[in-house]
Motif scaffolding. Structure first.
Motif, PDB file in Angstrom:
ATOM      1  N   ASP A  10      -2.683  -0.156 -15.442  1.00 12.67           N
ATOM      2  CA  ASP A  10      -3.585  -1.231 -15.879  1.00 12.67           C
ATOM      3  C   ASP A  10      -5.024  -0.707 -15.758  1.00 12.67           C
ATOM      4  OD1 ASP A  10      -5.386  -3.344 -15.926  1.00 12.67           O
ATOM      5  OD2 ASP A  10      -4.006  -4.730 -14.961  1.00 12.67           O
ATOM      6  N   PRO A  11      -5.666  -0.417 -16.909  1.00 11.01           N
ATOM      7  CA  PRO A  11      -6.970   0.254 -16.861  1.00 11.01           C
ATOM      8  C   PRO A  11      -8.025  -0.525 -16.077  1.00 11.01           C
ATOM      9  CG  PRO A  11      -6.151   0.101 -19.121  1.00 11.01           C
ATOM     10  CD  PRO A  11      -5.252  -0.746 -18.287  1.00 11.01           C
ATOM     11  N   ALA A  12      -8.023  -1.850 -16.251  1.00 12.37           N
ATOM     12  CA  ALA A  12      -9.045  -2.649 -15.562  1.00 12.37           C
ATOM     13  C   ALA A  12      -8.829  -2.594 -14.050  1.00 12.37           C
ATOM     14  CB  ALA A  12      -8.993  -4.098 -16.054  1.00 12.37           C
ATOM     15  N   LEU A  13      -7.572  -2.733 -13.637  1.00 13.68           N
ATOM     16  CA  LEU A  13      -7.256  -2.674 -12.204  1.00 13.68           C
ATOM     17  C   LEU A  13      -7.583  -1.291 -11.649  1.00 13.68           C
ATOM     18  CD1 LEU A  13      -6.109  -3.970  -9.673  1.00 13.68           C
ATOM     19  CD2 LEU A  13      -3.804  -3.389 -10.470  1.00 13.68           C
ATOM     20  N   ALA A  14      -7.215  -0.252 -12.420  1.00 16.29           N
ATOM     21  CA  ALA A  14      -7.467   1.123 -11.970  1.00 16.29           C
ATOM     22  C   ALA A  14      -8.968   1.349 -11.758  1.00 16.29           C
ATOM     23  CB  ALA A  14      -6.919   2.120 -12.985  1.00 16.29           C
ATOM     24  N   GLU A  32      -3.025   7.217 -15.490  1.00 18.17           N
ATOM     25  CA  GLU A  32      -2.587   5.932 -16.048  1.00 18.17           C
ATOM     26  C   GLU A  32      -1.141   5.940 -16.519  1.00 18.17           C
ATOM     27  OE1 GLU A  32      -5.321   4.317 -18.891  1.00 18.17           O
ATOM     28  OE2 GLU A  32      -6.924   4.129 -17.410  1.00 18.17           O
ATOM     29  N   ASP A  33      -0.465   7.068 -16.354  1.00 14.33           N
ATOM     30  CA  ASP A  33       0.977   7.082 -16.651  1.00 14.33           C
ATOM     31  C   ASP A  33       1.653   8.090 -15.722  1.00 14.33           C
ATOM     32  OD1 ASP A  33       1.088   9.774 -17.968  1.00 14.33           O
ATOM     33  OD2 ASP A  33      -0.303   8.767 -19.323  1.00 14.33           O
ATOM     34  N   GLY A  34       2.974   8.064 -15.754  1.00 10.63           N
ATOM     35  CA  GLY A  34       3.737   8.875 -14.810  1.00 10.63           C
ATOM     36  C   GLY A  34       3.604  10.369 -15.043  1.00 10.63           C
ATOM     37  N   GLU A  35       3.595  10.758 -16.315  1.00  6.20           N
ATOM     38  CA  GLU A  35       3.504  12.191 -16.641  1.00  6.20           C
ATOM     39  C   GLU A  35       2.202  12.773 -16.103  1.00  6.20           C
ATOM     40  OE1 GLU A  35       5.267  15.346 -17.564  1.00  6.20           O
ATOM     41  OE2 GLU A  35       6.270  13.511 -18.259  1.00  6.20           O
ATOM     42  N   THR A  36       1.107  12.062 -16.356  1.00  6.14           N
ATOM     43  CA  THR A  36      -0.198  12.520 -15.861  1.00  6.14           C
ATOM     44  C   THR A  36      -0.203  12.575 -14.339  1.00  6.14           C
ATOM     45  OG1 THR A  36      -1.177  11.372 -17.746  1.00  6.14           O
ATOM     46  CG2 THR A  36      -2.684  12.092 -16.024  1.00  6.14           C
ATOM     47  N   ILE A  76       1.962   8.757   0.512  1.00  6.10           N
ATOM     48  CA  ILE A  76       2.034   7.918  -0.685  1.00  6.10           C
ATOM     49  C   ILE A  76       2.073   6.444  -0.295  1.00  6.10           C
ATOM     50  CG2 ILE A  76       3.447   7.270  -2.685  1.00  6.10           C
ATOM     51  CD1 ILE A  76       4.222  10.193  -2.982  1.00  6.10           C
ATOM     52  N   LEU A  77       1.143   5.700  -0.865  1.00  7.21           N
ATOM     53  CA  LEU A  77       1.062   4.256  -0.640  1.00  7.21           C
ATOM     54  C   LEU A  77       1.489   3.563  -1.932  1.00  7.21           C
ATOM     55  CD1 LEU A  77       0.092   1.697   0.892  1.00  7.21           C
ATOM     56  CD2 LEU A  77      -2.226   2.241   0.150  1.00  7.21           C
ATOM     57  N   ILE A  78       2.588   2.814  -1.854  1.00  9.25           N
ATOM     58  CA  ILE A  78       3.097   2.119  -3.034  1.00  9.25           C
ATOM     59  C   ILE A  78       2.338   0.805  -3.227  1.00  9.25           C
ATOM     60  CG2 ILE A  78       5.088   0.815  -3.887  1.00  9.25           C
ATOM     61  CD1 ILE A  78       6.899   2.930  -2.778  1.00  9.25           C
ATOM     62  N   LEU A  79       1.917   0.573  -4.465  1.00  6.05           N
ATOM     63  CA  LEU A  79       1.296  -0.704  -4.807  1.00  6.05           C
ATOM     64  C   LEU A  79       2.251  -1.415  -5.756  1.00  6.05           C
ATOM     65  CD1 LEU A  79      -2.342   0.529  -5.560  1.00  6.05           C
ATOM     66  CD2 LEU A  79      -1.345  -0.140  -3.377  1.00  6.05           C
ATOM     67  N   THR A  80       2.764  -2.547  -5.350  1.00  5.21           N
ATOM     68  CA  THR A  80       3.818  -3.141  -6.159  1.00  5.21           C
ATOM     69  C   THR A  80       3.725  -4.662  -6.218  1.00  5.21           C
ATOM     70  OG1 THR A  80       6.208  -3.215  -6.486  1.00  5.21           O
ATOM     71  CG2 THR A  80       5.438  -3.269  -4.243  1.00  5.21           C
ATOM     72  N   ALA A  81       4.361  -5.210  -7.255  1.00  2.95           N
ATOM     73  CA  ALA A  81       4.371  -6.658  -7.417  1.00  2.95           C
ATOM     74  C   ALA A  81       5.267  -7.301  -6.355  1.00  2.95           C
ATOM     75  CB  ALA A  81       4.877  -7.013  -8.811  1.00  2.95           C
ATOM     76  N   ASP A  98       3.913   3.818   3.004  1.00  6.73           N
ATOM     77  CA  ASP A  98       3.580   2.412   3.220  1.00  6.73           C
ATOM     78  C   ASP A  98       3.577   1.736   1.857  1.00  6.73           C
ATOM     79  OD1 ASP A  98       2.906   0.078   4.482  1.00  6.73           O
ATOM     80  OD2 ASP A  98       0.881   0.709   5.057  1.00  6.73           O
ATOM     81  N   TYR A  99       3.549   0.408   1.847  1.00  2.25           N
ATOM     82  CA  TYR A  99       3.419  -0.273   0.570  1.00  2.25           C
ATOM     83  C   TYR A  99       2.508  -1.479   0.739  1.00  2.25           C
ATOM     84  CZ  TYR A  99       6.695  -3.714   2.373  1.00  2.25           C
ATOM     85  OH  TYR A  99       7.283  -4.669   3.135  1.00  2.25           O
ATOM     86  N   LEU A 100       1.938  -1.895  -0.376  1.00  5.37           N
ATOM     87  CA  LEU A 100       1.024  -3.020  -0.389  1.00  5.37           C
ATOM     88  C   LEU A 100       1.396  -3.889  -1.581  1.00  5.37           C
ATOM     89  CD1 LEU A 100      -1.440  -4.099   1.102  1.00  5.37           C
ATOM     90  CD2 LEU A 100      -2.879  -2.627  -0.288  1.00  5.37           C
ATOM     91  N   LEU A 101       1.489  -5.191  -1.345  1.00  6.09           N
ATOM     92  CA  LEU A 101       1.888  -6.100  -2.421  1.00  6.09           C
ATOM     93  C   LEU A 101       0.682  -6.529  -3.233  1.00  6.09           C
ATOM     94  CD1 LEU A 101       4.371  -8.432  -0.502  1.00  6.09           C
ATOM     95  CD2 LEU A 101       4.888  -6.466  -1.944  1.00  6.09           C
ATOM     96  N   LYS A 102       0.856  -6.512  -4.563  1.00  2.00           N
ATOM     97  CA  LYS A 102      -0.180  -7.045  -5.457  1.00  2.00           C
ATOM     98  C   LYS A 102      -0.021  -8.561  -5.533  1.00  2.00           C
ATOM     99  CE  LYS A 102      -0.239  -3.063  -8.578  1.00  2.00           C
ATOM    100  NZ  LYS A 102       0.091  -2.609  -9.925  1.00  2.00           N
ATOM    101  N   PRO A 103      -1.084  -9.328  -5.636  1.00  2.00           N
ATOM    102  CA  PRO A 103      -2.472  -8.845  -5.583  1.00  2.00           C
ATOM    103  C   PRO A 103      -2.923  -8.650  -4.137  1.00  2.00           C
ATOM    104  CG  PRO A 103      -2.445 -11.205  -5.903  1.00  2.00           C
ATOM    105  CD  PRO A 103      -1.008 -10.776  -5.842  1.00  2.00           C
TER     106      PRO A 103
END
Ligand code: CA
Length: 222
Positions: A10-14, A32-36, A76-81, A98-103
């Protein structure tokens, strides 16, 4: 103060996250994508990766799996819904730290990042001495003979890189990507300018940053 790879489609969030992390003193690269993300994580050294799980091409879980299988140990910190509980569990099982829930609030992200960096640095490097220079990565401080160097963000990033490779040549490109991030436009002489500043701050009592012509720079042990 660390170099962070922000994986978020999500470009705005990034952009928002990058801005707040930069203002906290970090160097931030966005994928902004997995390959990159995979290319960046394989070719550059990051102190930490924040990983969105829902990406357009390769899932965050798959990225995590591949990096860990390749021996990449970057925190690695996971950001997830909020609804993706199974992914969270799987992510932690696969070696996410670790992980962090959006928002979430930027301040919460920043706190989690600080904690992960502290943990990683506590394991990897306590306090490093090079001659009269003493570097404390966990507290992001450096002194020469007890005198605080009062480094700015990029000077610190450069010193950290040189100290991590003390007695070895660090290429100019490597230093440039370390202190500016690879997608930032860098003036041709920017690295020289920062080296000059760092030399001035290290002073006569600090270790020498030697120019190795055509190759890069080396922090000398004596
Ligand atoms: Ca997403």
């Amino acid at each position: 103060m660390a170099r962070i790879l922000l994986v978020e489609d999500d470009p705005a969030l990034a952009r928002g996250l990058a801005t707040s992390l930069k203002s906290a003193g970090h160097t931030v690269d966005i994928a902004e994508d997995g390959e990159t993300a995979l290319i960046a994580a394989r070719s550059e050294e990051f102190a930490l990766i924040t990983l969105d799980l829902g990406l357009p091409d390769i899932s965050g879980i798959e990225i995590l799996r591949r990096l860990r299988r390749e021996g990449n140990t970057t925190p690695i910190l996971i950001l997830t819904a909020r609804d993706a509980i199974e992914d969270r569990v799987e992510g932690l099982d696969l070696g996410a730290d670790d992980y962090l829930l959006k928002p979430f609030e930027p301040s919460e992200l920043e706190a989690r990042i600080r904690a992960l960096l502290r943990r990683a640095q506590g394991v990897a490097s306590p306090i490093i001495n090079v001659g009269l220079l003493e570097v404390d990565p966990a507290r992001a401080t450096a002194t020469v003979a007890g005198r605080d160097l009062e480094l700015r963000r990029r000077e610190w990033a450069m010193l950290e890189r040189l100290v991590a490779h003390v007695g070895k040549v660090v290429s100019k490109d490597r230093l440039a990507s370390e202190i500016f991030g690879y997608d930032e436009a860098v003036a041709p002489n920017a690295v020289e300018l920062y080296v000059a500043r760092l030399r001035r701050k290290l002073g006569d009592n600090g270790p020498e940053i030697r120019t190795i012509r055509g190759l890069g720079y080396m922090l000398m042990t004596s």
